[in-house]
Design a protein around this motif. Structure first.
Motif, PDB file in Angstrom:
ATOM      1  N   SER A   2      48.825  64.136  38.264  1.00  0.00           N
ATOM      2  CA  SER A   2      48.030  64.510  37.102  1.00  0.00           C
ATOM      3  C   SER A   2      46.584  64.051  37.250  1.00  0.00           C
ATOM      4  CB  SER A   2      48.638  63.915  35.824  1.00  0.00           C
ATOM      5  OG  SER A   2      49.929  64.418  35.596  1.00  0.00           O
ATOM      6  N   ILE A   3      46.214  63.584  38.439  1.00  0.00           N
ATOM      7  CA  ILE A   3      44.870  63.043  38.659  1.00  0.00           C
ATOM      8  C   ILE A   3      44.008  63.979  39.490  1.00  0.00           C
ATOM      9  CG2 ILE A   3      43.577  61.102  39.644  1.00  0.00           C
ATOM     10  CD1 ILE A   3      45.951  59.324  39.006  1.00  0.00           C
ATOM     11  N   GLY A   4      44.620  64.714  40.421  1.00  0.00           N
ATOM     12  CA  GLY A   4      43.861  65.629  41.256  1.00  0.00           C
ATOM     13  C   GLY A   4      43.917  65.294  42.727  1.00  0.00           C
ATOM     14  N   ASN A   5      44.487  64.139  43.066  1.00  0.00           N
ATOM     15  CA  ASN A   5      44.698  63.818  44.469  1.00  0.00           C
ATOM     16  C   ASN A   5      45.822  64.666  45.043  1.00  0.00           C
ATOM     17  OD1 ASN A   5      42.745  61.702  44.509  1.00  0.00           O
ATOM     18  ND2 ASN A   5      44.229  60.364  43.494  1.00  0.00           N
ATOM     19  N   VAL A   6      45.847  64.802  46.363  1.00  0.00           N
ATOM     20  CA  VAL A   6      46.859  65.618  47.018  1.00  0.00           C
ATOM     21  C   VAL A   6      48.183  64.868  47.072  1.00  0.00           C
ATOM     22  CG1 VAL A   6      47.546  66.665  49.207  1.00  0.00           C
ATOM     23  CG2 VAL A   6      45.205  66.946  48.372  1.00  0.00           C
ATOM     24  N   THR A   7      49.229  65.521  46.625  1.00  0.00           N
ATOM     25  CA  THR A   7      50.597  65.033  46.747  1.00  0.00           C
ATOM     26  C   THR A   7      51.363  66.076  47.545  1.00  0.00           C
ATOM     27  OG1 THR A   7      50.466  63.879  44.627  1.00  0.00           O
ATOM     28  CG2 THR A   7      52.668  64.355  45.480  1.00  0.00           C
ATOM     29  N   ASP A   8      52.006  65.666  48.656  1.00  0.00           N
ATOM     30  CA  ASP A   8      52.574  66.692  49.522  1.00  0.00           C
ATOM     31  C   ASP A   8      53.849  66.256  50.219  1.00  0.00           C
ATOM     32  OD1 ASP A   8      51.181  64.898  51.090  1.00  0.00           O
ATOM     33  OD2 ASP A   8      49.867  66.369  52.024  1.00  0.00           O
TER      34      ASP A   8
END
Length: 211
Positions: free
Chosen positions: A60-66
Motif C-alpha cells: 500500500s506504499i508503492g514499493n515493488v512487491t514481487d
C-alpha cells in the motif's frame, strides 16, 4: 530459503515474508499454508512451485512487491490462489533471468477488493496461462504481459468488475470473458489471435488496433 518439501499449516496458521525482506523457494516446494509477501519484499522461486493455498502480494506504499520465477522454464501449479492486495499496483508475479513461466490449470490469480491490481508476466519473457486470471470488482488494473505469450486452451482471462489489460505480444487459444468492468486489448496481436471473446455488455477497447 526453503529447499524442496511441503509446507503446511493447521488451525489457520500461515506464513509472512515481512516488509523489506527477501526469501526463496528452491527445488520444487509445495505450499499448503497461506503466505503473504509484504511491502517491498521479493520471493524468488527456482524449480517451480506447487501452490495449494493462498499467496498474497501486498503493498500500500508503492514499493515493488514481487514473486519472481528465476531462470529456466518453470511452472506455478497446484489448486491455489494468488491475490494482489494493497492499494498500489506495484505487485508482480513473473519470470525473470531469461526464464519462462507456465501458470497451471488449477491456479487462480485475482485482484482483491481495494487493491491497485498488479502485473502477471514480464514483457520480454515467455508466459503460458492455463489457469484463470481475473480483475475483480474494486481490484484496480491487472496487466498480463509477455513475449509471444499464450492464453492456452484451458486459460481464462476475465474482467470481473476491475480492469483487465493485455500487453506484449500474445495469442488467445482459451477464453476472454468480459463479465463486468473494463477490458483493454493492448500489445501486439492479430484478429485471428484474438480467439474467443465473450462480452456481456461491459467496455472493451483496443490499443492499438489489431493487425
Amino acid at each position: 530459503t526453503i529447499q524442496g518439501g511441503t509446507i503446511s499449516g493447521s488451525g489457520g496458521a500461515g506464513l509472512l515474508l515481512p516488509a523489506n525482506q527477501t526469501g526463496s523457494f528452491t527445488g520444487g516446494v509445495t505450499l499448503g499454508a497461506n503466505l503473504t509477501v509484504n511491502n517491498n519484499s521479493t520471493l524468488t522461486v527456482t524449480g517451480g512451485l506447487t501452490l495449494n493455498s493462498t499467496l498474497t502480494l501486498d503493498t500500500s506504499i508503492g514499493n515493488v512487491t514481487d514473486v519472481n520465477f528465476s531462470g529456466g522454464v518453470q511452472t506455478l501449479g497446484g489448486t491455489g490462489t494468488v491475490v494482489f492486495a494493497g492499494t498500489q499496483a506495484t505487485k508482480f508475479l513473473r519470470p525473470t533471468a531469461g526464464g519462462a513461466l507456465t501458470i497451471g490449470s488449477g491456479i487462480t490469480i485475482q485482484s482483491g477488493t481495494g487493491s491497485g491490481g498488479g502485473t502477471v508476466g514480464d514483457a520480454t519473457l515467455g508466459l503460458t496461462n492455463q489457469g484463470t486470471i481475473s480483475a475483480n470488482t474494486g481490484g484496480g488494473t491487472v496487466l498480463v504481459t509477455g513475449l509471444n505469450w499464450i492464453n492456452d486452451t484451458t486459460g481464462v482471462l476475465r474482467a470481473n468488475g476491475g480492469t483487465l489489460t493485455l500487453g506484449g505480444s500474445w495469442d488467445n487459444n482459451g477464453v476472454i470473458n468480459v463479465a463486468a468492468g473494463n477490458f483493454t486489448l493492448g500489445g501486439t496481436f492479430t484478429t485471428a489471435q484474438l480467439g474467443t471473446l465473450t462480452n456481456t455488455g461491459r467496455v472493451t477497447s483496443t490499443t492499438p488496433d489489431p493487425a
